[in-house]
Design an enzyme around this catalytic site. Structure first.
Site, PDB file in Angstrom:
ATOM      1  N   LYS A  22      -4.209   2.534  -2.902  1.00  0.00           N
ATOM      2  CA  LYS A  22      -3.680   1.578  -3.713  1.00  0.00           C
ATOM      3  C   LYS A  22      -3.576   0.251  -2.849  1.00  0.00           C
ATOM      4  O   LYS A  22      -4.279  -0.822  -3.423  1.00  0.00           O
ATOM      5  CB  LYS A  22      -2.235   1.900  -4.428  1.00  0.00           C
ATOM      6  CG  LYS A  22      -1.504   0.753  -4.835  1.00  0.00           C
ATOM      7  CD  LYS A  22      -0.298   1.056  -5.436  1.00  0.00           C
ATOM      8  CE  LYS A  22       0.985   1.097  -4.289  1.00  0.00           C
ATOM      9  NZ  LYS A  22       1.335  -0.410  -4.040  1.00  0.00           N
ATOM     10  N   ASN A  23      -3.093   0.177  -1.876  1.00  0.00           N
ATOM     11  CA  ASN A  23      -2.652  -0.935  -1.146  1.00  0.00           C
ATOM     12  C   ASN A  23      -4.209  -1.633  -0.441  1.00  0.00           C
ATOM     13  O   ASN A  23      -4.249  -2.865   0.134  1.00  0.00           O
ATOM     14  CB  ASN A  23      -1.709  -1.026  -0.032  1.00  0.00           C
ATOM     15  CG  ASN A  23      -0.426  -0.688  -0.458  1.00  0.00           C
ATOM     16  OD1 ASN A  23      -0.205  -0.725  -2.084  1.00  0.00           O
ATOM     17  ND2 ASN A  23       0.430  -0.385   0.172  1.00  0.00           N
ATOM     18  N   CYS A 116      12.362  -7.794  -6.094  1.00  0.00           N
ATOM     19  CA  CYS A 116      11.802  -6.568  -6.806  1.00  0.00           C
ATOM     20  C   CYS A 116      12.536  -5.600  -6.270  1.00  0.00           C
ATOM     21  O   CYS A 116      13.795  -5.869  -5.837  1.00  0.00           O
ATOM     22  CB  CYS A 116      10.426  -6.323  -6.614  1.00  0.00           C
ATOM     23  SG  CYS A 116      10.099  -5.713  -4.574  1.00  0.00           S
ATOM     24  N   ARG A 121      11.634 -10.162  -1.127  1.00  0.00           N
ATOM     25  CA  ARG A 121      10.383 -10.257  -1.090  1.00  0.00           C
ATOM     26  C   ARG A 121       9.895 -11.674  -1.093  1.00  0.00           C
ATOM     27  O   ARG A 121       9.255 -11.955  -2.095  1.00  0.00           O
ATOM     28  CB  ARG A 121       9.449  -9.360  -1.898  1.00  0.00           C
ATOM     29  CG  ARG A 121       9.768  -7.924  -1.601  1.00  0.00           C
ATOM     30  CD  ARG A 121       8.861  -7.163  -2.175  1.00  0.00           C
ATOM     31  NE  ARG A 121       7.721  -6.636  -1.367  1.00  0.00           N
ATOM     32  CZ  ARG A 121       6.922  -5.518  -1.814  1.00  0.00           C
ATOM     33  NH1 ARG A 121       6.893  -4.994  -3.081  1.00  0.00           N
ATOM     34  NH2 ARG A 121       6.018  -5.024  -0.842  1.00  0.00           N
ATOM     35  N   ASP A 305       6.707   2.397   3.893  1.00  0.00           N
ATOM     36  CA  ASP A 305       6.481   3.266   2.963  1.00  0.00           C
ATOM     37  C   ASP A 305       6.398   4.498   3.030  1.00  0.00           C
ATOM     38  O   ASP A 305       6.363   5.418   2.220  1.00  0.00           O
ATOM     39  CB  ASP A 305       4.956   2.787   2.505  1.00  0.00           C
ATOM     40  CG  ASP A 305       4.674   1.291   1.802  1.00  0.00           C
ATOM     41  OD1 ASP A 305       5.950   0.905   1.446  1.00  0.00           O
ATOM     42  OD2 ASP A 305       3.659   1.118   1.432  1.00  0.00           O
ATOM     43  N   ARG A 397       3.093   4.244 -10.209  1.00  0.00           N
ATOM     44  CA  ARG A 397       2.604   3.092  -9.609  1.00  0.00           C
ATOM     45  C   ARG A 397       1.626   3.536  -8.566  1.00  0.00           C
ATOM     46  O   ARG A 397       0.648   2.632  -8.096  1.00  0.00           O
ATOM     47  CB  ARG A 397       3.412   2.174  -9.062  1.00  0.00           C
ATOM     48  CG  ARG A 397       4.100   1.291 -10.380  1.00  0.00           C
ATOM     49  CD  ARG A 397       5.033   0.315  -9.894  1.00  0.00           C
ATOM     50  NE  ARG A 397       4.491  -0.552  -8.785  1.00  0.00           N
ATOM     51  CZ  ARG A 397       4.999  -0.581  -7.591  1.00  0.00           C
ATOM     52  NH1 ARG A 397       6.305  -0.453  -7.268  1.00  0.00           N
ATOM     53  NH2 ARG A 397       4.360  -1.394  -6.483  1.00  0.00           N
TER      54      ARG A 397
HETATM   55  C1  UD1 Z   1       2.745  -4.420   1.519  1.00  0.00           C
HETATM   56  C2  UD1 Z   1       2.439  -3.316   0.863  1.00  0.00           C
HETATM   57  C3  UD1 Z   1       3.751  -2.526   0.860  1.00  0.00           C
HETATM   58  C4  UD1 Z   1       4.244  -2.159   2.057  1.00  0.00           C
HETATM   59  C5  UD1 Z   1       4.507  -3.709   3.126  1.00  0.00           C
HETATM   60  C6  UD1 Z   1       4.953  -3.465   4.434  1.00  0.00           C
HETATM   61  C7  UD1 Z   1       0.693  -3.864  -0.742  1.00  0.00           C
HETATM   62  C8  UD1 Z   1       0.227  -4.083  -2.034  1.00  0.00           C
HETATM   63  N1  UD1 Z   1       1.814  -3.698  -0.525  1.00  0.00           N
HETATM   64  O1  UD1 Z   1       3.769  -5.234   0.990  1.00  0.00           O
HETATM   65  O2  UD1 Z   1       3.387  -1.160   0.131  1.00  0.00           O
HETATM   66  O3  UD1 Z   1       5.543  -1.762   1.955  1.00  0.00           O
HETATM   67  O4  UD1 Z   1       3.222  -4.337   2.883  1.00  0.00           O
HETATM   68  O5  UD1 Z   1       3.897  -2.450   4.942  1.00  0.00           O
HETATM   69  O6  UD1 Z   1      -0.078  -3.941   0.269  1.00  0.00           O
HETATM   70  N2  UD1 Z   1       7.968 -11.773   3.902  1.00  0.00           N
HETATM   71  C9  UD1 Z   1       8.679 -12.881   3.980  1.00  0.00           C
HETATM   72  N3  UD1 Z   1       7.858 -13.946   3.781  1.00  0.00           N
HETATM   73  C10 UD1 Z   1       6.607 -13.787   3.125  1.00  0.00           C
HETATM   74  C11 UD1 Z   1       6.134 -12.524   3.214  1.00  0.00           C
HETATM   75  C12 UD1 Z   1       6.497 -11.501   3.483  1.00  0.00           C
HETATM   76  O7  UD1 Z   1       9.612 -12.954   4.226  1.00  0.00           O
HETATM   77  O8  UD1 Z   1       6.031 -14.864   2.707  1.00  0.00           O
HETATM   78  C13 UD1 Z   1       8.814 -10.497   4.371  1.00  0.00           C
HETATM   79  C14 UD1 Z   1       8.984  -9.534   3.105  1.00  0.00           C
HETATM   80  O9  UD1 Z   1      10.129  -9.835   2.410  1.00  0.00           O
HETATM   81  C15 UD1 Z   1       9.164  -8.246   3.937  1.00  0.00           C
HETATM   82  C16 UD1 Z   1       8.357  -8.422   5.233  1.00  0.00           C
HETATM   83  O10 UD1 Z   1       8.048  -9.888   5.403  1.00  0.00           O
HETATM   84  O11 UD1 Z   1      10.646  -8.085   4.549  1.00  0.00           O
HETATM   85  C17 UD1 Z   1       7.265  -7.450   5.003  1.00  0.00           C
HETATM   86  O12 UD1 Z   1       6.295  -7.915   3.978  1.00  0.00           O
HETATM   87  P1  UD1 Z   1       4.826  -7.990   3.763  1.00  0.00           P
HETATM   88  O13 UD1 Z   1       4.295  -7.436   4.963  1.00  0.00           O
HETATM   89  O14 UD1 Z   1       4.359  -9.067   3.275  1.00  0.00           O
HETATM   90  O15 UD1 Z   1       4.634  -6.917   2.584  1.00  0.00           O
HETATM   91  P2  UD1 Z   1       3.915  -7.017   1.235  1.00  0.00           P
HETATM   92  O16 UD1 Z   1       2.365  -7.676   1.492  1.00  0.00           O
HETATM   93  O17 UD1 Z   1       4.704  -7.402   0.311  1.00  0.00           O
END
Ligand code: UD1
Length: 417
Positions: A22-23, A116, A121, A305, A397
Site C-alpha cells: 500500500k505505502n 488522524c 501528523r 507500523d 485500508r
Molecule cells: C508513512 C507511512 C506510515 C508509516 C510512517 C512511518 C505511507 C502512506 N504512510 O507515513 O504507514 O507509519 O510513514 O514509517 O507511506 N512529521 C512532522 N512534520 C511533517 C511530516 C512528518 O512533524 O511535515 C512527523 C509525523 O507527525 C510523525 C513523523 O514525522 O511523527 C513521521 O512521519 P512520516 O515519516 O512523515 O510518516 P508518513 O509519511 O505520514
C-alpha cells in the site's frame, strides 16, 4: 457495521503469498499525474486507500482502469487541480499529491489533512520543502493553495527523515529546473520503489534507500510499466500470526531484507525463522519470550507500523517487555483494547510496559486505527473464547481479505456485515 469474529486457539499452518505494498503504490499512483503519460502498475493491492486514490485521480480528470491487480492510468486528460475535500479527509496521505500536482500543473488546492487516529501528523516539513523549491503556499480556511510558475532544484535538509515529505519532494523535483538534493531523506524501501517507477518513466533520481537523494530535473516523462514491491508490513503481520498461534506459516513473495528488524525481534521472542529465497518460514514457540526493549524508528529500525501487532504478541510473553514509540504520538490506542482481553499493559507517554499474562480471553473490542485493528485480530487468534473486532473499515485500508487469508491458514474467523 462490519466486524470480525474470531475464536482463538487454532494453530495457523500453511503458506501465504504477500500482496503489493500500500505505502509504495499510493505515492506511485500520485506520481502518475506528473507526466501526461500512461502508467500501468501491476501487483496493486485491493484496499480502501487505493480505491480512494483512484477516485482522486478520476476527479482530477485522469482515465483510470482497474483489472484484478493491475491499474492503468492515463493522465493526459487531467483538467482539474482541486483535490476533493472528502477524499483528503478519508486518506491523509493524499497530501503527497501536492508535489506531483505542482510538478504537473504548477497549481494545486488541497484541504488541510488535519490530525488522524495516530497523532496530529503535521505537514510543516512538506510545506517548507515545497516553498524551498519555489512554490508559493497560502493556508486559509482549512485549505492549502499552492502555486509555482517554475520549480527550481535546490538543497533541502529535512529536520526528520519523514517518508511523506521525502516522497513529496521527489515528486515535485522530478521536472524542476536543475538539481535537487534531499539530505536526511527517509530510507524506507517504498521510496526506492517510487524512484524505480519514476526512473523507468525517464526521471533521473539517485540515492533512494540512502539518506541523500539527488534528483536531476527532466523535461518529460514517458509511458511506464511497473510492478509494485511486496508489503513488508502485511508480511510482518502474518509472521506474528504464526508466532502467536504456535503456528508454522510460510510467508511467500517478500523481500527478506525489508523485514530484518522484525525477524530479529521475533527470534528474540523465541520464534524459529528459516529463509529461502523470497520466503520465510516462521515457527511459533510454545511460550513467547518477553523482549527487554523495542524502539520504533525510521527504517531500517523497527517499524512503527508493526508496533501494535508486536504488542499483541508480547502481551502473552513470559515476563515484562517495553515498547518505546518514537515515531508517532498517540499510537497506543490498541493497548486499552488489549487490556479488555486480559492483557496487563501500562502506558507512560511514549512508553508501554507489557507484563505478559498466561492467556488472553475473548472480548468485544474496536479497532481504533489500521495496525491497531490488526493487533486485535492477532490477539483474538491466541485468546480463549470469542473476540469481536468492530470498525473493520480501518483494517480494510491496509489488509486485503485479511479474514479470508487467516481462515485459509486455519483460523476460526468470520466477517459479519
Ligand atoms: C508513512 C507511512 C506510515 C508509516 C510512517 C512511518 C505511507 C502512506 N504512510 O507515513 O504507514 O507509519 O510513514 O514509517 O507511506 N512529521 C512532522 N512534520 C511533517 C511530516 C512528518 O512533524 O511535515 C512527523 C509525523 O507527525 C510523525 C513523523 O514525522 O511523527 C513521521 O512521519 P512520516 O515519516 O512523515 O510518516 P508518513 O509519511 O505520514
Amino acid at each position: 457495521m462490519r466486524k470480525i469474529i474470531v475464536t482463538g486457539g487454532n494453530r495457523l499452518t500453511g503458506e501465504i503469498s504477500i500482496s503489493g505494498a500500500k505505502n509504495a503504490v499510493l505515492p506511485i499512483l500520485a506520481a502518475t499525474v506528473i507526466g501526461a503519460n500512461e502508467s500501468t502498475i501491476f501487483n496493486v493491492p485491493e484496499l480502501r486507500d487505493v480505491e480512494v486514490m483512484e477516485r482522486i485521480l478520476l476527479s482530477l480528470g485522469c482515465n483510470v482502469k482497474k483489472m484484478d491487480k493491475m491499474i492503468w492510468v492515463d493522465s493526459k486528460p487531467l483538467n482539474n487541480h482541486k483535490i476533493p475535500e472528502d477524499l483528503v479527509r478519508e486518506m491523509r496521505s493524499s497530501i503527497i499529491l501536492m508535489g506531483a500536482m505542482l510538478s504537473r500543473c504548477g497549481e494545486v488546492i488541497i484541504s488541510y489533512p488535519g490530525g488522524c487516529e495516530i497523532g496530529p501528523r503535521p505537514i510543516d516539513m512538506h510545506l517548507k520543502a515545497l516553498r524551498e523549491l519555489g512554490a508559493e503556499i497560502e493556508e486559509s480556511h482549512g485549505f492549502i493553495y499552492c502555486k509555482a510558475n517554475e520549480l527550481k532544484g535546490c538543497e533541502i535538509q529535512l529536520d526528520y527523515p519523514s517518508v511523506g515529505a521525502t516522497e513529496n519532494i521527489m515528486l515535485a523535483a522530478v521536472k524542476a529546473k536543475g538539481t535537487t538534493v534531499i539530505r536526511n531523506a527517509a530510507r524506507e524501501p517504498e521510496i526506492i520503489d517510487l524512484q524505480s517507477y519514476l526512473n523507468k518513466a525517464g526521471a533521473k533520481i539517485n540515492g533512494a534507500g540512502t539518506s541523500v537523494i539527488i534528483i536531476d530535473g527532466v523535461d518529460k516523462l514517458n509511458n511506464v510499466t511497473h510492478n509494485t514491491m511486496p508489503d513488508r508490513i502485511v508480511a510482518g503481520t502474518y509472521m506474528i500470526a504464526s508466532a502467536i498461534t504456535e503456528g508454522e506459516v510460510v510467508v511467500k513473495n517478500i523481500i527478506i531484507d525489508h523485514l530484518q528488524a522484525v525477524i530479529a525481534k521475533l527470534r528474540e521472542a523465541g520464534c524459529l525463522i528459516y529463509n529461502d529465497n523470497n520466503s520465510l518460514k516462521i515457527i511459533g514457540p510454545k511460550q513467547i519470550n518477553s523482549i527487554e526493549m523495542i524502539q520504533t524508528l525510521p527504517y531500517p529500525g523497527f517499524p512503527t507500523d508493526m508496533q501494535a501487532q508486536m504488542m499483541a504478541l508480547l502481551s502473552i510473553a513470559n515476563g515484562t517487555s517495553i515498547i518505546s514509540e518514537t515515531v508517532f504520538e498517540n499510537r497506543f490506542k490498541h493497548a486499552e483494547e488489549l487490556t479488555r482481553m486480559g492483557a496487563n499493559i501500562k502506558i507512560f507517554g511514549k512508553v508501554a510496559v507489557i507484563k505478559g499474562v498466561k492467556e488472553l480471553t475473548g472480548a468485544k473490542t474496536a479497532a481504533k486505527d489500521l495496525r491497531g485493528g490488526a493487533c486485535l485480530i492477532l490477539a483474538g487468534l491466541a485468546a480463549r473464547g470469542v473476540t469481536e473486532v468492530e470498525n473493520m473499515y480501518h483494517i480494510e485500508r491496509g489488509y486485503e481479505n485479511f479474514h479470508v487469508e487467516l481462515r485459509e491458514l486455519g483460523a476460526d474467523i468470520k466477517k459479519i456485515d
